[in-house]
Design a protein around this motif. Structure first.
Motif, PDB file in Angstrom:
ATOM      1  N   VAL A  59      42.859  56.718  38.099  1.00 57.03           N
ATOM      2  CA  VAL A  59      42.663  58.092  38.304  1.00 57.03           C
ATOM      3  C   VAL A  59      41.323  58.597  38.232  1.00 57.03           C
ATOM      4  O   VAL A  59      40.743  58.457  37.179  1.00 57.03           O
ATOM      5  N   VAL A  60      40.549  59.244  39.097  1.00 52.64           N
ATOM      6  CA  VAL A  60      39.193  59.814  38.928  1.00 52.64           C
ATOM      7  C   VAL A  60      39.453  61.323  39.156  1.00 52.64           C
ATOM      8  O   VAL A  60      40.070  61.602  40.202  1.00 52.64           O
ATOM      9  N   VAL A  61      39.102  62.287  38.439  1.00 52.80           N
ATOM     10  CA  VAL A  61      39.155  63.505  38.575  1.00 52.80           C
ATOM     11  C   VAL A  61      37.761  64.252  38.919  1.00 52.80           C
ATOM     12  O   VAL A  61      36.881  64.046  37.868  1.00 52.80           O
ATOM     13  N   VAL A  62      37.508  64.809  39.905  1.00 55.11           N
ATOM     14  CA  VAL A  62      36.129  65.479  40.228  1.00 55.11           C
ATOM     15  C   VAL A  62      36.233  66.837  39.739  1.00 55.11           C
ATOM     16  O   VAL A  62      37.286  67.691  40.515  1.00 55.11           O
ATOM     17  N   LEU A  63      35.451  67.346  39.036  1.00 58.01           N
ATOM     18  CA  LEU A  63      35.363  68.637  38.491  1.00 58.01           C
ATOM     19  C   LEU A  63      34.210  69.591  39.048  1.00 58.01           C
ATOM     20  O   LEU A  63      33.172  68.882  39.042  1.00 58.01           O
ATOM     21  N   PRO A  64      34.265  70.608  38.915  1.00 61.88           N
ATOM     22  CA  PRO A  64      33.030  71.466  39.080  1.00 61.88           C
ATOM     23  C   PRO A  64      31.997  71.318  38.075  1.00 61.88           C
ATOM     24  O   PRO A  64      32.037  70.985  36.962  1.00 61.88           O
ATOM     25  N   PRO A  65      30.710  71.485  38.425  1.00 65.02           N
ATOM     26  CA  PRO A  65      29.541  71.076  37.638  1.00 65.02           C
ATOM     27  C   PRO A  65      29.712  71.860  36.199  1.00 65.02           C
ATOM     28  O   PRO A  65      30.098  73.019  36.424  1.00 65.02           O
ATOM     29  N   GLY A  66      29.601  71.227  35.290  1.00 62.68           N
ATOM     30  CA  GLY A  66      29.517  72.052  33.812  1.00 62.68           C
ATOM     31  C   GLY A  66      30.887  72.005  33.344  1.00 62.68           C
ATOM     32  O   GLY A  66      30.962  72.363  32.117  1.00 62.68           O
ATOM     33  N   ARG A  67      31.897  71.588  33.910  1.00 66.03           N
ATOM     34  CA  ARG A  67      33.170  71.759  33.344  1.00 66.03           C
ATOM     35  C   ARG A  67      33.768  70.356  32.895  1.00 66.03           C
ATOM     36  O   ARG A  67      33.632  69.424  33.468  1.00 66.03           O
ATOM     37  N   SER A  68      34.507  70.593  31.517  1.00 64.49           N
ATOM     38  CA  SER A  68      34.892  69.196  31.042  1.00 64.49           C
ATOM     39  C   SER A  68      36.489  69.225  31.168  1.00 64.49           C
ATOM     40  O   SER A  68      37.036  70.104  31.432  1.00 64.49           O
ATOM     41  N   TRP A  69      36.934  67.912  31.028  1.00 69.06           N
ATOM     42  CA  TRP A  69      38.462  67.644  31.160  1.00 69.06           C
ATOM     43  C   TRP A  69      39.087  67.520  30.116  1.00 69.06           C
ATOM     44  O   TRP A  69      38.534  66.865  29.006  1.00 69.06           O
ATOM     45  N   ALA A  70      40.159  68.324  29.774  1.00 66.83           N
ATOM     46  CA  ALA A  70      41.016  68.396  28.503  1.00 66.83           C
ATOM     47  C   ALA A  70      42.250  68.220  29.001  1.00 66.83           C
ATOM     48  O   ALA A  70      43.393  68.479  28.156  1.00 66.83           O
ATOM     49  N   GLY A  71      42.747  67.481  29.929  1.00 67.64           N
ATOM     50  CA  GLY A  71      44.063  67.228  30.348  1.00 67.64           C
ATOM     51  C   GLY A  71      44.581  65.681  29.881  1.00 67.64           C
ATOM     52  O   GLY A  71      44.051  65.044  29.139  1.00 67.64           O
ATOM     53  N   GLU A  72      45.552  65.490  30.529  1.00 67.96           N
ATOM     54  CA  GLU A  72      45.955  63.991  30.379  1.00 67.96           C
ATOM     55  C   GLU A  72      44.740  63.028  30.547  1.00 67.96           C
ATOM     56  O   GLU A  72      43.993  63.190  31.396  1.00 67.96           O
ATOM     57  N   PRO A  73      44.521  61.736  29.859  1.00 67.18           N
ATOM     58  CA  PRO A  73      43.745  60.963  30.087  1.00 67.18           C
ATOM     59  C   PRO A  73      43.573  60.416  31.443  1.00 67.18           C
ATOM     60  O   PRO A  73      44.516  60.135  32.032  1.00 67.18           O
ATOM     61  N   VAL A  74      42.406  60.301  31.868  1.00 67.92           N
ATOM     62  CA  VAL A  74      42.028  59.719  33.375  1.00 67.92           C
ATOM     63  C   VAL A  74      41.058  58.553  33.166  1.00 67.92           C
ATOM     64  O   VAL A  74      40.432  58.344  31.992  1.00 67.92           O
ATOM     65  N   ASP A  75      40.767  57.773  34.169  1.00 67.67           N
ATOM     66  CA  ASP A  75      39.786  56.745  33.997  1.00 67.67           C
ATOM     67  C   ASP A  75      38.294  56.980  34.127  1.00 67.67           C
ATOM     68  O   ASP A  75      37.692  56.554  33.815  1.00 67.67           O
ATOM     69  N   ALA A  76      38.134  58.271  34.894  1.00 68.23           N
ATOM     70  CA  ALA A  76      36.656  58.608  34.863  1.00 68.23           C
ATOM     71  C   ALA A  76      36.914  60.192  35.566  1.00 68.23           C
ATOM     72  O   ALA A  76      37.679  60.539  36.075  1.00 68.23           O
ATOM     73  N   VAL A  77      35.553  60.901  35.160  1.00 74.03           N
ATOM     74  CA  VAL A  77      35.631  62.408  35.392  1.00 74.03           C
ATOM     75  C   VAL A  77      34.093  62.360  36.152  1.00 74.03           C
ATOM     76  O   VAL A  77      33.208  61.811  35.635  1.00 74.03           O
ATOM     77  N   ALA A  78      34.168  62.751  37.545  1.00 72.79           N
ATOM     78  CA  ALA A  78      32.726  62.786  38.414  1.00 72.79           C
ATOM     79  C   ALA A  78      32.743  64.538  38.370  1.00 72.79           C
ATOM     80  O   ALA A  78      33.442  65.310  38.344  1.00 72.79           O
ATOM     81  N   GLU A  79      31.234  64.678  38.806  1.00 73.42           N
ATOM     82  CA  GLU A  79      30.979  66.013  39.009  1.00 73.42           C
ATOM     83  C   GLU A  79      30.808  66.253  40.564  1.00 73.42           C
ATOM     84  O   GLU A  79      30.454  65.515  41.255  1.00 73.42           O
TER      85      GLU A  79
END
Length: 236
Positions: free
Chosen positions: A48-68
């Motif tokens: 799973v890759v989660v794409v988030l707004p610029p400057g926001r970090s991920w604090a949820g269930e573990p994912v394999d990658a976070v993209a901006e």
């Protein structure tokens, strides 16, 4: 088609039509909408890759990658694709705007692609009358026999999705882009309970559906707040 199945959760939008706060972080049934989508993707996909707004970090269930995310959903999709391994066979694309999407919907679109389609989307028929309105007046009634409402999650052959985005288009919708480029996109049965949340009113509908889902085993249940106790806010 065999090979790894990855999901891209597109949560990088500004949600301007919703209000001051980005809708993907609003709670439905005591859980942020983006967290619901990530959880379904984790249950049904290999990565799973989660794409988030610029400057926001991920604090949820573990994912394999976070993209901006970028300034358009297509840019966010390409940011997510860049984080998907090159050997992935199928990519499921989901968004928190459909926070009640079931595991069965993820599985249905993926199986359609494994069966030979280039892409697959869940759809529901349009049963109401469709009319064109200008300045508050009805000017035309439109035929709806071959019209449907398309939902997410959707699934695509990874190589095809990468290829159609190679020249960095800005499509309204990925399945339509595939069709424009000559690829075959099939439909599976959607779910009327898989509501699309764009406005505060639609958020209220999703909340009521989630409330009913949570409380159906417990007639005495009157609130979902206790279910949210201890859950991270995902807004850091």
């Amino acid at each position: 088609m065999q090979g790894a199945l990855w999901a891209i959760v597109l949560a990088g939008g500004a949600s301007r039509r919703f209000g001051e706060r980005a809708k993907q972080f609003e709670h439905v049934g005591g859980v942020p909408m983006v967290a619901r989508t990530v959880a379904a993707a984790r249950r049904t996909c290999d990565g799973v890759v989660v794409v988030l707004p610029p400057g926001r970090s991920w604090a949820g269930e573990p994912v394999d990658a976070v993209a901006e995310g970028g300034d358009h959903q297509s840019e966010s999709l390409r940011a997510g694709l860049a984080a998907v391994p090159a050997d992935a066979a199928i990519v499921a694309v989901a968004d928190p705007a459909h926070p009640l999407a079931s595991d069965a919907l993820f599985e249905a679109v993926v199986e359609a692609v494994r069966g030979g389609a280039d892409g697959a989307v869940p759809v529901i028929p349009i049963l109401e009358v469709v009319q064109r309105v200008r300045d508050g007046q009805v000017v035309e009634t439109l035929p709806k026999d071959d019209l449907v409402l398309t939902q997410t999650p959707q699934a695509f052959r990874a190589d095809v999705l990468r290829a159609v985005h190679a020249d960095r288009p800005r499509p309204v919708e990925n399945s339509g882009l595939l069709v424009e480029r000559g690829h075959r996109v099939v439909t599976v049965s959607g779910d009327v309970g898989n509501v699309h949340v764009t406005t505060q009113q639609e958020h209220a509908i999703a909340e009521r559906l989630a409330f009913r889902e949570i409380c159906s085993p417990s007639p005495g249940c009157t609130t979902t707040e206790d279910r949210a106790t201890g859950l991270p806010d995902y807004n850091e």
